[in-house]
Design a protein around this motif. Structure first.
Motif, mmCIF file in Angstrom:
data_model
loop_
_atom_site.group_PDB
_atom_site.id
_atom_site.type_symbol
_atom_site.label_atom_id
_atom_site.label_comp_id
_atom_site.label_asym_id
_atom_site.label_seq_id
_atom_site.Cartn_x
_atom_site.Cartn_y
_atom_site.Cartn_z
ATOM 1 N N ARG A 274 0.851 -1.195 0.000
ATOM 2 C CA ARG A 274 0.000 0.000 0.000
ATOM 3 C C ARG A 274 0.876 1.229 0.000
ATOM 4 O O ARG A 274 1.993 1.212 0.506
ATOM 5 N N GLU A 275 0.326 2.281 -0.524
ATOM 6 C CA GLU A 275 1.002 3.567 -0.485
ATOM 7 C C GLU A 275 0.356 4.406 0.586
ATOM 8 O O GLU A 275 -0.864 4.454 0.692
ATOM 9 N N LEU A 276 1.171 5.065 1.404
ATOM 10 C CA LEU A 276 0.672 5.897 2.485
ATOM 11 C C LEU A 276 1.037 7.339 2.197
ATOM 12 O O LEU A 276 2.173 7.667 1.883
ATOM 13 N N GLU A 277 0.059 8.207 2.286
ATOM 14 C CA GLU A 277 0.285 9.624 2.015
ATOM 15 C C GLU A 277 0.615 10.348 3.318
ATOM 16 O O GLU A 277 -0.092 10.217 4.314
ATOM 17 N N ILE A 278 1.701 11.104 3.291
ATOM 18 C CA ILE A 278 2.141 11.892 4.445
ATOM 19 C C ILE A 278 2.314 13.334 3.999
ATOM 20 O O ILE A 278 2.948 13.603 2.989
#
Length: 76
Positions: free
Chosen positions: A70-74
């Motif tokens: 998964r890609e996590l947005e920060i």
């Protein structure tokens, strides 16, 4: 012959080397100047990890299970 299908993560570092990881085995990392070389190198590391599993009388089915990516947005 039974075949094992393993997930491999590939990254490229700031120097252009490819870093490969197999998340099924703890500490299973390698690298190479090309993707092909990195994959050749990780294959050797995986074979060593599998030997360790055999020596400890563990079953391959009892290894970590790869769940997904998964890609996590920060916010920066």
């Amino acid at each position: 012959m039974k075949k094992l299908h393993l997930p491999i993560l590939i990254e490229q570092d700031e120097d252009g080397y490819y870093i490969v990881t197999c998340p099924v085995f703890r500490g299973c990392h390698s690298y190479g100047k090309t993707v092909e070389k990195a994959l050749d190198n990780i294959r050797e590391v995986i074979e060593m990890c599998l030997e360790e599993v055999k020596e400890e009388n563990k079953k391959v089915d009892a290894l970590n299970q790869f769940v997904g990516f998964r890609e996590l947005e920060i916010a920066l």
